[in-house]
Design a protein around this motif. Structure first.
Motif, PDB file in Angstrom:
ATOM      1  N   HIS A 142      15.864  -5.753 -10.164  1.00 19.00           N
ATOM      2  CA  HIS A 142      16.294  -4.451  -9.889  1.00 19.00           C
ATOM      3  C   HIS A 142      15.828  -4.119  -8.484  1.00 19.00           C
ATOM      4  N   GLU A 143      16.794  -3.992  -7.630  1.00 20.33           N
ATOM      5  CA  GLU A 143      16.636  -3.721  -5.884  1.00 20.33           C
ATOM      6  C   GLU A 143      15.833  -2.318  -6.068  1.00 20.33           C
ATOM      7  N   MET A 144      14.816  -2.216  -5.192  1.00 17.80           N
ATOM      8  CA  MET A 144      14.062  -1.128  -4.945  1.00 17.80           C
ATOM      9  C   MET A 144      14.496  -0.413  -3.471  1.00 17.80           C
ATOM     10  N   SER A 145      14.382   1.055  -3.346  1.00 18.63           N
ATOM     11  CA  SER A 145      14.725   1.611  -2.182  1.00 18.63           C
ATOM     12  C   SER A 145      13.978   2.902  -2.318  1.00 18.63           C
ATOM     13  N   SER A 146      14.013   3.782  -1.197  1.00 16.27           N
ATOM     14  CA  SER A 146      13.146   5.000  -1.203  1.00 16.27           C
ATOM     15  C   SER A 146      13.767   5.873  -2.355  1.00 16.27           C
ATOM     16  N   GLN A 147      14.791   5.861  -2.766  1.00 13.39           N
ATOM     17  CA  GLN A 147      15.491   6.691  -3.844  1.00 13.39           C
ATOM     18  C   GLN A 147      15.139   6.364  -5.309  1.00 13.39           C
ATOM     19  N   THR A 148      14.463   5.073  -5.448  1.00 10.58           N
ATOM     20  CA  THR A 148      14.277   4.769  -6.604  1.00 10.58           C
ATOM     21  C   THR A 148      13.347   5.453  -7.366  1.00 10.58           C
ATOM     22  N   SER A 149      13.288   6.093  -8.641  1.00 11.47           N
ATOM     23  CA  SER A 149      12.475   6.875  -9.123  1.00 11.47           C
ATOM     24  C   SER A 149      11.637   6.157 -10.150  1.00 11.47           C
ATOM     25  N   GLU A 150      10.447   6.663 -10.631  1.00 10.91           N
ATOM     26  CA  GLU A 150       9.611   5.902 -11.693  1.00 10.91           C
ATOM     27  C   GLU A 150      10.481   5.695 -12.931  1.00 10.91           C
ATOM     28  N   LYS A 151      11.056   7.107 -13.319  1.00 12.18           N
ATOM     29  CA  LYS A 151      11.733   6.991 -14.480  1.00 12.18           C
ATOM     30  C   LYS A 151      13.006   5.884 -14.677  1.00 12.18           C
ATOM     31  N   GLU A 152      13.758   5.700 -13.417  1.00 11.04           N
ATOM     32  CA  GLU A 152      14.640   4.817 -13.403  1.00 11.04           C
ATOM     33  C   GLU A 152      14.064   3.292 -13.662  1.00 11.04           C
ATOM     34  N   LEU A 153      12.815   3.050 -13.115  1.00 13.14           N
ATOM     35  CA  LEU A 153      12.170   1.751 -13.042  1.00 13.14           C
ATOM     36  C   LEU A 153      11.698   1.592 -14.494  1.00 13.14           C
ATOM     37  N   PHE A 171       6.343   1.634  -8.293  1.00 12.23           N
ATOM     38  CA  PHE A 171       6.034   0.347  -8.888  1.00 12.23           C
ATOM     39  C   PHE A 171       4.763   0.426  -9.783  1.00 12.23           C
ATOM     40  N   TYR A 172       3.733   0.956  -9.058  1.00 10.79           N
ATOM     41  CA  TYR A 172       2.302   0.834  -9.594  1.00 10.79           C
ATOM     42  C   TYR A 172       2.187   2.118 -10.329  1.00 10.79           C
ATOM     43  N   ASP A 231       0.882  -1.338  -0.121  1.00  8.29           N
ATOM     44  CA  ASP A 231       0.043   0.150   0.166  1.00  8.29           C
ATOM     45  C   ASP A 231       0.805   1.430   0.028  1.00  8.29           C
ATOM     46  N   GLN A 232       2.193   1.206   0.547  1.00  6.58           N
ATOM     47  CA  GLN A 232       2.793   2.518   0.660  1.00  6.58           C
ATOM     48  C   GLN A 232       4.338   2.081   0.586  1.00  6.58           C
ATOM     49  N   GLY A 233       5.039   3.130   0.425  1.00  3.72           N
ATOM     50  CA  GLY A 233       6.451   3.106   0.031  1.00  3.72           C
ATOM     51  C   GLY A 233       6.750   2.808  -1.207  1.00  3.72           C
ATOM     52  N   LYS A 276      12.484 -18.335  -3.824  1.00  2.97           N
ATOM     53  CA  LYS A 276      12.372 -19.359  -5.098  1.00  2.97           C
ATOM     54  C   LYS A 276      13.698 -18.443  -6.090  1.00  2.97           C
ATOM     55  N   TYR A 277      13.390 -16.954  -6.064  1.00  2.00           N
ATOM     56  CA  TYR A 277      14.283 -16.378  -6.789  1.00  2.00           C
ATOM     57  C   TYR A 277      15.508 -15.721  -6.068  1.00  2.00           C
ATOM     58  N   GLY A 278      15.581 -15.964  -4.956  1.00  2.00           N
ATOM     59  CA  GLY A 278      16.809 -15.491  -4.132  1.00  2.00           C
ATOM     60  C   GLY A 278      16.884 -14.149  -3.623  1.00  2.00           C
ATOM     61  N   VAL A 279      15.476 -13.431  -3.400  1.00  2.00           N
ATOM     62  CA  VAL A 279      15.200 -12.207  -3.241  1.00  2.00           C
ATOM     63  C   VAL A 279      15.267 -12.057  -1.702  1.00  2.00           C
ATOM     64  N   THR A 280      16.171 -11.077  -1.146  1.00  2.00           N
ATOM     65  CA  THR A 280      16.198 -10.546   0.155  1.00  2.00           C
ATOM     66  C   THR A 280      15.664  -9.402   0.679  1.00  2.00           C
ATOM     67  N   GLN A 281      15.248  -8.575  -0.415  1.00  2.00           N
ATOM     68  CA  GLN A 281      14.874  -7.350  -0.092  1.00  2.00           C
ATOM     69  C   GLN A 281      13.934  -6.984  -1.194  1.00  2.00           C
ATOM     70  N   GLU A 282      13.396  -5.841  -1.088  1.00  2.00           N
ATOM     71  CA  GLU A 282      12.166  -5.334  -1.915  1.00  2.00           C
ATOM     72  C   GLU A 282      12.841  -5.115  -3.330  1.00  2.00           C
ATOM     73  N   ALA A 283      12.283  -5.713  -4.112  1.00  3.76           N
ATOM     74  CA  ALA A 283      12.875  -5.770  -5.743  1.00  3.76           C
ATOM     75  C   ALA A 283      11.702  -5.918  -6.632  1.00  3.76           C
ATOM     76  N   VAL A 284      12.179  -5.583  -7.998  1.00  4.48           N
ATOM     77  CA  VAL A 284      11.178  -5.688  -9.378  1.00  4.48           C
ATOM     78  C   VAL A 284      12.002  -6.751  -9.997  1.00  4.48           C
ATOM     79  N   LEU A 285      11.470  -7.984 -10.283  1.00  4.79           N
ATOM     80  CA  LEU A 285      11.928  -9.172 -11.029  1.00  4.79           C
ATOM     81  C   LEU A 285      11.181  -9.019 -12.525  1.00  4.79           C
ATOM     82  N   LEU A 286      12.225  -9.390 -13.361  1.00  6.84           N
ATOM     83  CA  LEU A 286      11.622  -9.516 -14.775  1.00  6.84           C
ATOM     84  C   LEU A 286      11.641 -11.008 -15.099  1.00  6.84           C
TER      85      LEU A 286
END
Length: 498
Positions: free
Chosen positions: A222-233, A179-180, A172-174, A202-212
């Protein structure tokens, strides 16, 4: 009593008239004409449409444009699906409504825009409305939710289509909001989101991330953080959305041309040739080094439908295989200067290009044997500068596009001008096809362009912007020739030894 009956009769007539007049609504305003459920908008009713409809989706189109017709067909397909929604559709023919298009800055992309709550100047652009499904998905995702929620491994898509899977602790937040937002602006791609720990493991993900994923197989993370921008993603997804090497065809052309990677390496090759697999492998191996910097594409020269692509790059089938590099911003083309197309050669060429050391390939037609036999000389890229910078002659050149009516309308005028100087050996009246020859001169477009090159030892080019008739053109040439002659005399006097 008679007065009351008379008043009642008047009100009745007015009520009947209001029903009978389809051009009037309940508020007494004229109705906006519709066609197949789509409002036909123009300057006189656009503001009224904004007042009436909280969500107004408008397609600004040019009827003679092929791309405009394609989008228009997709747009019309949306109307039946949106009849019960809060979104109202409208179209504006910008070839007729030029004043409105200029006011709304709608003479170019984006072609489809969503106006909300009567805000005329801050519409939301629809990203690449290539199909009815794309537009509908975009509207659906805007209304929410923009991504499917996955709670179990069995829900993962086994399709060959790309799946963008967001793995987040909070849905819901963060960072999930970024991503949405990306999901809304990439409506052609399947987006899903999950909190499931089994999927994470299953995919070895240990933190918030976007998988293709493709067929449940991990392509990139692509690991996500509070600094990740929509353009970067969006950039990350767009880069890995396509294969490492993509074949150019009807299905992929839109993706290639709309890619955020503007440097394109293009292999022109015969797909049925014996060495195709070897050439493709070398090209593929080179591509791995430059992902995100250069988009690698191959064009099958044996496919008739690729004729326009080959024509644009001036490539003939017998010349394949060959590699060209082009930047979609300036459209300057670079040619791999080697007959060897192995991984090391292609990699070295790409490095040279990115370092700014590659030399542009200047395209040129081959001069005909009779190029200088007619009153109007037919120049090409190979001989242009040699002719116009000859210090003994004044050259007046028409730079034209053969498919432009404005260019073709000057051909007869140029013939008349050439006849006026037919007996003058010191004047050259010429023309050159700017679509078939790269011109290494600072020309101000649009075409046609008229440039005079005075008979001087310095390379000088003058722009003609006067009236386009023989009398004025002749006066311009003779005036500039007198100036050049005086300048030559002055230059010769300065050069004389004391």
């Amino acid at each position: 009593m008679k007065s009351l009956l008379r008043i009642g009769a008047i009100y009745c007539c007015l009520w009947v008239c209001s029903i009978a007049d389809p051009q009037t609504n309940r508020q007494g305003e004229k109705a906006i004409p519709e066609k197949d459920g789509v409002l036909q908008l123009k300057k006189g009713n656009f503001n009224r449409a904004l007042r009436r409809h909280k969500q107004l989706l408008v397609h600004f189109y040019a009827p003679l444009s092929g791309d405009g017709q394609r989008v228009l067909a997709a747009f019309r397909g949306v109307a039946p699906e949106q009849r019960e929604s809060e979104v109202t559709l409208g179209v504006v023919d910008i070839s007729k409504e030029k004043e409105l298009a200029k006011e709304l800055n709608a003479t170019g992309p984006p072609a489809v825009r969503l106006f909300l709550f009567g805000d005329k100047h801050n519409p939301i652009p629809c990203p690449d409305p290539r199909s009815t499904a794309t537009i509908l998905t975009w509207l659906k995702r805007r209304a929410g939710p923009s991504a499917e929620v996955i709670t179990d491994l069995s829900q993962l898509d086994d399709s060959e289509q790309l799946l963008v899977l967001g793995v987040f602790q909070d849905l819901d937040q963060g960072a999930v909001q970024v991503f949405y937002a990306a999901a809304v602006n990439l409506p052609d791609i399947h987006f899903a989101v999950t909190q499931n720990q089994t999927i994470s493991r299953k995919y070895g993900v240990t933190q918030e991330a976007v998988l293709l994923l493709r067929q449940s197989t991990l392509i990139q993370v692509h690991e996500m953080s509070s600094q990740t921008s929509e353009k970067e993603l969006i950039t990350f997804i767009s880069v890995y959305q396509m294969d490492l090497v993509t074949e150019y065809n009807g299905k992929t052309a839109g993706e290639i041309l709309s890619s955020l990677v503007l440097n394109h390496a293009i292999l022109f090759v015969n797909k049925s040739a014996e060495d195709f697999q070897q050439l493709h492998a070398a090209f593929y191996n080179a591509a791995e080094t430059f992902r995100g910097q250069i988009l690698f594409v191959f064009v099958n020269v044996d496919e008739p439908r690729n004729g326009r692509m080959m024509e644009y790059f001036h490539v003939r089938e017998p010349e394949a295989p060959l590699v060209r590099l082009v930047n979609l911003t300036d459209h300057v083309t670079y040619h791999l200067p080697s007959d060897t197309l192995d991984t090391d050669t292609v990699t070295g060429f790409c490095h040279t290009y990115l370092e700014g050391k590659a030399k542009p390939k200047m395209q040129s037609e081959v001069p005909t044997e009779s190029w200088d036999k007619q009153p109007v000389k037919e120049l090409v890229g190979q001989n242009l500068e040699k002719v116009v910078f000859n210090p003994e002659t004044t050259s007046f050149v028409l730079f034209y596009l053969p498919y432009s009516q404005k260019s073709r309308s000057l051909f007869s005028l140029w013939e008349e001008l050439a006849q006026a100087f037919l007996d003058r050996e010191d004047v050259v009246i010429a023309r050159i096809d700017a679509s078939a020859n790269d011109i290494n001169l600072p020309l101000l477009k649009p075409y046609p362009v008229l440039r005079l090159f005075p008979a001087l030892y310095a390379e000088r080019m003058l722009t003609y912007s006067g009236k386009r008739n023989v009398k004025n053109l002749v006066e311009f040439v003779e005036q500039e020739m007198k100036k050049a002659k005086k300048e030559k005399v002055k230059h010769a006097a300065v050069a004389l030894p004391l």
